[in-house]
Design a protein around this motif. Structure first.
Motif, PDB file in Angstrom:
ATOM      1  N   PHE A 237      -6.979 -10.175  -1.837  1.00  0.00           N
ATOM      2  CA  PHE A 237      -8.089  -9.404  -2.412  1.00  0.00           C
ATOM      3  C   PHE A 237      -8.477  -8.248  -1.510  1.00  0.00           C
ATOM      4  CE2 PHE A 237     -12.514  -8.959  -4.115  1.00  0.00           C
ATOM      5  CZ  PHE A 237     -12.117  -8.630  -5.407  1.00  0.00           C
ATOM      6  N   ALA A 238      -8.347  -8.424  -0.201  1.00  0.00           N
ATOM      7  CA  ALA A 238      -8.618  -7.315   0.718  1.00  0.00           C
ATOM      8  C   ALA A 238      -7.671  -6.154   0.446  1.00  0.00           C
ATOM      9  CB  ALA A 238      -8.483  -7.785   2.161  1.00  0.00           C
ATOM     10  N   ALA A 239      -6.407  -6.466   0.175  1.00  0.00           N
ATOM     11  CA  ALA A 239      -5.440  -5.409  -0.149  1.00  0.00           C
ATOM     12  C   ALA A 239      -5.827  -4.701  -1.444  1.00  0.00           C
ATOM     13  CB  ALA A 239      -4.044  -6.000  -0.260  1.00  0.00           C
ATOM     14  N   ALA A 240      -6.275  -5.482  -2.433  1.00  0.00           N
ATOM     15  CA  ALA A 240      -6.717  -4.877  -3.693  1.00  0.00           C
ATOM     16  C   ALA A 240      -7.941  -3.999  -3.480  1.00  0.00           C
ATOM     17  CB  ALA A 240      -7.016  -5.971  -4.720  1.00  0.00           C
ATOM     18  N   CYS A 241      -8.873  -4.451  -2.623  1.00  0.00           N
ATOM     19  CA  CYS A 241     -10.062  -3.654  -2.326  1.00  0.00           C
ATOM     20  C   CYS A 241      -9.698  -2.374  -1.580  1.00  0.00           C
ATOM     21  CB  CYS A 241     -11.056  -4.472  -1.504  1.00  0.00           C
ATOM     22  SG  CYS A 241     -11.895  -5.781  -2.422  1.00  0.00           S
ATOM     23  N   ALA A 242      -8.714  -2.476  -0.670  1.00  0.00           N
ATOM     24  CA  ALA A 242      -8.276  -1.279   0.051  1.00  0.00           C
ATOM     25  C   ALA A 242      -7.692  -0.258  -0.910  1.00  0.00           C
ATOM     26  CB  ALA A 242      -7.257  -1.660   1.116  1.00  0.00           C
ATOM     27  N   LEU A 243      -6.894  -0.739  -1.870  1.00  0.00           N
ATOM     28  CA  LEU A 243      -6.341   0.168  -2.879  1.00  0.00           C
ATOM     29  C   LEU A 243      -7.453   0.763  -3.732  1.00  0.00           C
ATOM     30  CD1 LEU A 243      -3.980   1.452  -4.359  1.00  0.00           C
ATOM     31  CD2 LEU A 243      -3.735  -0.668  -5.686  1.00  0.00           C
ATOM     32  N   ALA A 244      -8.441  -0.065  -4.102  1.00  0.00           N
ATOM     33  CA  ALA A 244      -9.577   0.430  -4.886  1.00  0.00           C
ATOM     34  C   ALA A 244     -10.333   1.508  -4.124  1.00  0.00           C
ATOM     35  CB  ALA A 244     -10.510  -0.722  -5.243  1.00  0.00           C
ATOM     36  N   THR A 245     -10.469   1.326  -2.810  1.00  0.00           N
ATOM     37  CA  THR A 245     -11.153   2.326  -1.991  1.00  0.00           C
ATOM     38  C   THR A 245     -10.402   3.649  -2.005  1.00  0.00           C
ATOM     39  OG1 THR A 245     -12.064   0.616  -0.541  1.00  0.00           O
ATOM     40  CG2 THR A 245     -11.992   2.861   0.329  1.00  0.00           C
ATOM     41  N   LEU A 246      -9.086   3.587  -1.842  1.00  0.00           N
ATOM     42  CA  LEU A 246      -8.274   4.807  -1.880  1.00  0.00           C
ATOM     43  C   LEU A 246      -8.399   5.510  -3.226  1.00  0.00           C
ATOM     44  CD1 LEU A 246      -5.041   3.549  -0.080  1.00  0.00           C
ATOM     45  CD2 LEU A 246      -6.763   5.122   0.840  1.00  0.00           C
ATOM     46  N   LEU A 247      -8.373   4.725  -4.300  1.00  0.00           N
ATOM     47  CA  LEU A 247      -8.504   5.309  -5.636  1.00  0.00           C
ATOM     48  C   LEU A 247      -9.887   5.929  -5.833  1.00  0.00           C
ATOM     49  CD1 LEU A 247      -6.708   2.544  -7.757  1.00  0.00           C
ATOM     50  CD2 LEU A 247      -5.837   4.817  -7.181  1.00  0.00           C
ATOM     51  N   ARG A 248     -10.921   5.278  -5.315  1.00  0.00           N
ATOM     52  CA  ARG A 248     -12.274   5.831  -5.432  1.00  0.00           C
ATOM     53  C   ARG A 248     -12.416   7.107  -4.612  1.00  0.00           C
ATOM     54  NH1 ARG A 248     -16.167   0.458  -5.252  1.00  0.00           N
ATOM     55  NH2 ARG A 248     -16.161   0.068  -7.504  1.00  0.00           N
ATOM     56  N   TRP A 249     -11.796   7.150  -3.438  1.00  0.00           N
ATOM     57  CA  TRP A 249     -11.818   8.393  -2.656  1.00  0.00           C
ATOM     58  C   TRP A 249     -11.223   9.530  -3.472  1.00  0.00           C
ATOM     59  CZ3 TRP A 249      -9.602   6.287   2.633  1.00  0.00           C
ATOM     60  CH2 TRP A 249     -10.615   5.578   3.297  1.00  0.00           C
TER      61      TRP A 249
END
Length: 216
Positions: free
Chosen positions: A181-193
């Protein structure tokens, strides 16, 4: 990722209970604080390895989180209430990894720290965008009744709670689930940026085209 689709269903499901609570004078802020208090109890439950009890407290927190908004919409939504709701939600999300870390520091502390770091990325990108969006008069079309510009993404409320449920049902798998889930959150952060950079790079709406959304 699917919160926008679930919200109308949630509102219809909670409407009868919300009307019942409003008729008895229960305020949205009372529900927010009660829900947070129940959510805090998941920490000692997780630390003690009482997985079923922890899951109950997590689900009760989410139930009250839905009810406070439903009650607010039936009464008078306030910016103070929206602030309280959002601020306590972010703390609650951090409490669950903390509880697992306390239960088994040797196995869970590092995955919990990685997950909390990922939560910082999703939370900070979410709130930073909301501040600028409010300043420039932008509004969310996917979440028009939220108190702030709700920037969606890969890991939203539904996905987070689904993962918390899985962690409680399969506690031995917490390290793997936390890292996934941390990896998914990291990807979500990149997408939100990227999404924030694109949206905020466009011209803001004309002042006459904007209106203030509900405060919760």
């Amino acid at each position: 990722m699917i919160d926008a689709r679930l919200l109308p269903l949630q509102r219809r499901a909670l409407a009868p209970a919300a009307r019942f609570l409003v008729a008895r004078g229960v305020s949205a802020n009372t529900l927010t604080l009660t829900g947070f208090g129940l959510g805090v109890l998941c920490v000692p439950a997780l630390a003690a390895g009482w997985w079923g009890g922890a899951l109950v407290f997590i689900l009760l927190n989410r139930l009250f989180d839905g009810l406070d908004g439903a009650v607010a919409r039936l009464t008078t939504p306030t910016e103070r209430g929206a602030f309280l709701d959002i601020a306590l939600d972010f703390v609650f999300y951090a409490l669950v990894p903390l509880g697992f870390a306390l239960q088994n520091p040797a196995a869970n502390a590092l995955p919990a720290a990685v997950l909390l770091t990922a939560f910082i990325g999703t939370g900070s990108s979410f709130l930073a965008f909301a501040v600028i969006a409010e300043k420039t008069g932008r509004q969310s079309t996917a979440f028009p009744t939220k108190g702030i510009y709700y920037l969606g993404g890969l890991t939203e409320g539904f996905e987070t709670i689904a993962m918390f449920i899985a962690m409680c049902l399969f506690p031995a798998a917490f390290p793997a689930l936390a890292l996934i889930f941390a990896a998914a959150c990291a990807l979500a952060t990149l997408l939100r940026w990227g999404q924030g950079w694109q949206i905020l790079g466009a011209a803001p709406p004309h002042p006459s085209m904007t209106h203030k959304p509900e405060a919760r």
